[in-house]
Design a protein around this motif. Sequence first.
Motif, PDB file in Angstrom:
ATOM      1  N   TYR A 188      18.943  11.106  54.657  1.00  0.00           N
ATOM      2  CA  TYR A 188      18.998   9.870  54.304  1.00  0.00           C
ATOM      3  C   TYR A 188      20.230   9.176  54.645  1.00  0.00           C
ATOM      4  O   TYR A 188      21.188   8.672  54.088  1.00  0.00           O
ATOM      5  CB  TYR A 188      18.701   9.583  52.789  1.00  0.00           C
ATOM      6  CG  TYR A 188      17.508  10.177  52.331  1.00  0.00           C
ATOM      7  CD1 TYR A 188      16.475   9.648  52.284  1.00  0.00           C
ATOM      8  CD2 TYR A 188      17.632  11.418  51.717  1.00  0.00           C
ATOM      9  CE1 TYR A 188      15.218  10.032  51.600  1.00  0.00           C
ATOM     10  CE2 TYR A 188      16.288  12.230  51.334  1.00  0.00           C
ATOM     11  CZ  TYR A 188      15.321  11.570  51.384  1.00  0.00           C
ATOM     12  OH  TYR A 188      14.045  11.748  50.649  1.00  0.00           O
ATOM     13  N   PRO A 189      20.504   9.318  56.019  1.00  0.00           N
ATOM     14  CA  PRO A 189      21.814   8.652  56.576  1.00  0.00           C
ATOM     15  C   PRO A 189      22.115   7.190  56.115  1.00  0.00           C
ATOM     16  O   PRO A 189      23.292   6.730  55.955  1.00  0.00           O
ATOM     17  CB  PRO A 189      21.927   8.986  58.105  1.00  0.00           C
ATOM     18  CG  PRO A 189      20.479   9.155  58.506  1.00  0.00           C
ATOM     19  CD  PRO A 189      19.758   9.429  57.244  1.00  0.00           C
ATOM     20  N   ASP A 190      21.085   6.313  56.229  1.00  0.00           N
ATOM     21  CA  ASP A 190      21.160   5.077  55.801  1.00  0.00           C
ATOM     22  C   ASP A 190      21.535   4.647  54.368  1.00  0.00           C
ATOM     23  O   ASP A 190      21.690   3.800  53.995  1.00  0.00           O
ATOM     24  CB  ASP A 190      19.852   4.263  56.362  1.00  0.00           C
ATOM     25  CG  ASP A 190      19.885   4.260  57.829  1.00  0.00           C
ATOM     26  OD1 ASP A 190      20.927   4.590  58.556  1.00  0.00           O
ATOM     27  OD2 ASP A 190      18.648   4.061  58.501  1.00  0.00           O
ATOM     28  N   ASN A 191      21.407   5.847  53.741  1.00  0.00           N
ATOM     29  CA  ASN A 191      21.631   5.626  52.132  1.00  0.00           C
ATOM     30  C   ASN A 191      22.711   6.383  51.448  1.00  0.00           C
ATOM     31  O   ASN A 191      22.696   6.784  50.536  1.00  0.00           O
ATOM     32  CB  ASN A 191      20.399   6.327  51.210  1.00  0.00           C
ATOM     33  CG  ASN A 191      18.869   5.202  51.595  1.00  0.00           C
ATOM     34  OD1 ASN A 191      18.479   5.640  52.647  1.00  0.00           O
ATOM     35  ND2 ASN A 191      18.743   4.463  50.587  1.00  0.00           N
ATOM     36  N   ALA A 192      23.752   6.592  52.504  1.00  0.00           N
ATOM     37  CA  ALA A 192      25.126   7.400  52.189  1.00  0.00           C
ATOM     38  C   ALA A 192      26.154   6.814  52.386  1.00  0.00           C
ATOM     39  O   ALA A 192      26.401   5.873  53.135  1.00  0.00           O
ATOM     40  CB  ALA A 192      24.827   8.858  53.001  1.00  0.00           C
ATOM     41  N   ILE A 193      27.220   6.964  51.642  1.00  0.00           N
ATOM     42  CA  ILE A 193      28.495   6.585  51.938  1.00  0.00           C
ATOM     43  C   ILE A 193      29.580   8.056  51.997  1.00  0.00           C
ATOM     44  O   ILE A 193      29.385   8.779  50.933  1.00  0.00           O
ATOM     45  CB  ILE A 193      29.137   5.809  50.688  1.00  0.00           C
ATOM     46  CG1 ILE A 193      28.495   4.619  50.614  1.00  0.00           C
ATOM     47  CG2 ILE A 193      30.819   5.512  50.699  1.00  0.00           C
ATOM     48  CD1 ILE A 193      29.049   3.642  49.344  1.00  0.00           C
ATOM     49  N   VAL A 226      23.341  -2.341  54.839  1.00  0.00           N
ATOM     50  CA  VAL A 226      24.938  -2.178  54.969  1.00  0.00           C
ATOM     51  C   VAL A 226      25.247  -1.053  55.337  1.00  0.00           C
ATOM     52  O   VAL A 226      26.123  -0.722  56.370  1.00  0.00           O
ATOM     53  CB  VAL A 226      25.450  -2.669  53.672  1.00  0.00           C
ATOM     54  CG1 VAL A 226      27.004  -2.416  53.942  1.00  0.00           C
ATOM     55  CG2 VAL A 226      25.248  -4.241  53.289  1.00  0.00           C
ATOM     56  N   LEU A 227      24.692   0.145  54.635  1.00  0.00           N
ATOM     57  CA  LEU A 227      25.215   1.450  54.972  1.00  0.00           C
ATOM     58  C   LEU A 227      24.688   1.981  56.323  1.00  0.00           C
ATOM     59  O   LEU A 227      25.241   3.098  56.767  1.00  0.00           O
ATOM     60  CB  LEU A 227      24.706   2.268  53.742  1.00  0.00           C
ATOM     61  CG  LEU A 227      25.162   2.157  52.492  1.00  0.00           C
ATOM     62  CD1 LEU A 227      24.936   3.003  51.370  1.00  0.00           C
ATOM     63  CD2 LEU A 227      26.677   1.991  52.368  1.00  0.00           C
ATOM     64  N   SER A 228      23.561   1.579  56.714  1.00  0.00           N
ATOM     65  CA  SER A 228      22.914   1.841  58.233  1.00  0.00           C
ATOM     66  C   SER A 228      24.013   1.580  59.359  1.00  0.00           C
ATOM     67  O   SER A 228      24.090   1.999  60.433  1.00  0.00           O
ATOM     68  CB  SER A 228      21.794   1.278  58.617  1.00  0.00           C
ATOM     69  OG  SER A 228      22.028  -0.104  58.432  1.00  0.00           O
ATOM     70  N   ARG A 229      25.128   0.844  59.062  1.00  0.00           N
ATOM     71  CA  ARG A 229      26.347   0.386  60.220  1.00  0.00           C
ATOM     72  C   ARG A 229      27.338   1.498  60.023  1.00  0.00           C
ATOM     73  O   ARG A 229      27.972   1.415  60.936  1.00  0.00           O
ATOM     74  CB  ARG A 229      26.724  -0.975  59.574  1.00  0.00           C
ATOM     75  CG  ARG A 229      25.726  -2.139  59.713  1.00  0.00           C
ATOM     76  CD  ARG A 229      26.149  -3.224  59.109  1.00  0.00           C
ATOM     77  NE  ARG A 229      25.146  -4.423  59.070  1.00  0.00           N
ATOM     78  CZ  ARG A 229      24.909  -5.315  59.823  1.00  0.00           C
ATOM     79  NH1 ARG A 229      25.695  -5.373  60.927  1.00  0.00           N
ATOM     80  NH2 ARG A 229      24.030  -6.128  59.706  1.00  0.00           N
ATOM     81  N   ASN A 230      27.453   2.366  59.318  1.00  0.00           N
ATOM     82  CA  ASN A 230      28.214   3.435  59.214  1.00  0.00           C
ATOM     83  C   ASN A 230      28.335   4.180  60.321  1.00  0.00           C
ATOM     84  O   ASN A 230      27.239   5.036  60.700  1.00  0.00           O
ATOM     85  CB  ASN A 230      28.316   4.352  57.794  1.00  0.00           C
ATOM     86  CG  ASN A 230      29.019   3.701  56.777  1.00  0.00           C
ATOM     87  OD1 ASN A 230      29.869   3.009  56.602  1.00  0.00           O
ATOM     88  ND2 ASN A 230      28.208   4.178  55.462  1.00  0.00           N
ATOM     89  N   LEU A 231      29.292   4.467  60.976  1.00  0.00           N
ATOM     90  CA  LEU A 231      29.281   5.162  62.187  1.00  0.00           C
ATOM     91  C   LEU A 231      29.371   6.687  61.924  1.00  0.00           C
ATOM     92  O   LEU A 231      28.760   7.526  62.837  1.00  0.00           O
ATOM     93  CB  LEU A 231      30.636   5.072  63.140  1.00  0.00           C
ATOM     94  CG  LEU A 231      30.870   3.494  63.443  1.00  0.00           C
ATOM     95  CD1 LEU A 231      32.372   3.593  64.276  1.00  0.00           C
ATOM     96  CD2 LEU A 231      29.810   3.175  64.576  1.00  0.00           C
ATOM     97  N   HIS A 232      29.475   7.066  60.604  1.00  0.00           N
ATOM     98  CA  HIS A 232      29.109   8.470  60.333  1.00  0.00           C
ATOM     99  C   HIS A 232      27.844   9.018  60.582  1.00  0.00           C
ATOM    100  O   HIS A 232      27.742  10.328  61.031  1.00  0.00           O
ATOM    101  CB  HIS A 232      29.589   8.897  58.867  1.00  0.00           C
ATOM    102  CG  HIS A 232      28.580   8.512  57.938  1.00  0.00           C
ATOM    103  ND1 HIS A 232      28.112   7.218  57.673  1.00  0.00           N
ATOM    104  CD2 HIS A 232      27.548   9.273  57.252  1.00  0.00           C
ATOM    105  CE1 HIS A 232      27.199   7.172  56.820  1.00  0.00           C
ATOM    106  NE2 HIS A 232      26.931   8.504  56.527  1.00  0.00           N
TER     107      HIS A 232
END
Length: 238
Positions: A188-193, A226-232
Amino acid sequence: MGFKSIFQVLYKIWSFLCYCLRRQIRSTIQHQTVRYEMIPLSPLSIHRIGTVNRKTLVLDLDETLIHSHHDGVMRQTVKPGTPPDFVLRITIDRHPVRFFVHKRPHVDYFLDVVSQWYDLVIFTASMEIYGAAVAEKLDAKRGLLNRRYYRQHCNLEFGSYTKDLRAINTDLTSVFILDNSPGAYRGYPDNAIPIKSWFSDSSDMALLNLLPMLDALRFVGDVRSVLSRNLHRHRLWT
């Protein structure tokens, strides 16, 4: 009483006083007056938040909210002499074990604030007997961390534990996780901080620095937008 005995007694007293002083200083740093300004919502914001679902924030424990070590650890990551915030005495496989638990700076304030915005869930890959005890201490009878998941709720994949967010909330638009381990939310990379692992830095501000984003995230219809934009997410295991 000989000089050597007197010296040993005085040394123990001095060591105890130093321990108490270090503990007090650490407590002062932990609870220094740092506040996130809670501005009343405008009528437009009140309307907006009324049109979206209240969301669920899933929280990891070790190296995210706390760090701990136990009896017998040869290489402690915490500087010797640093007093723990609390000590847990747990029996594992009939053996008593003491865990020395250090709270990440500002974690109490962080939980107070985000609990006003989200439903909080603890999800740890640790054993329940340990994770439940830590959660109880962090909650401190405030009723913020009543929903908890442990190692038995994780999936073992490629030798590591992963966390299934659908077990928390089937609506992936309204659930996200704060975890120091990308492998835990591999699915779930798009649901993570992501958050940097914490061990002992008393000047750490990571939890406070997340508050502005978490304040804003509660207004979106889908956290993934929003979270899907995280480069991580591009560094996750494949």
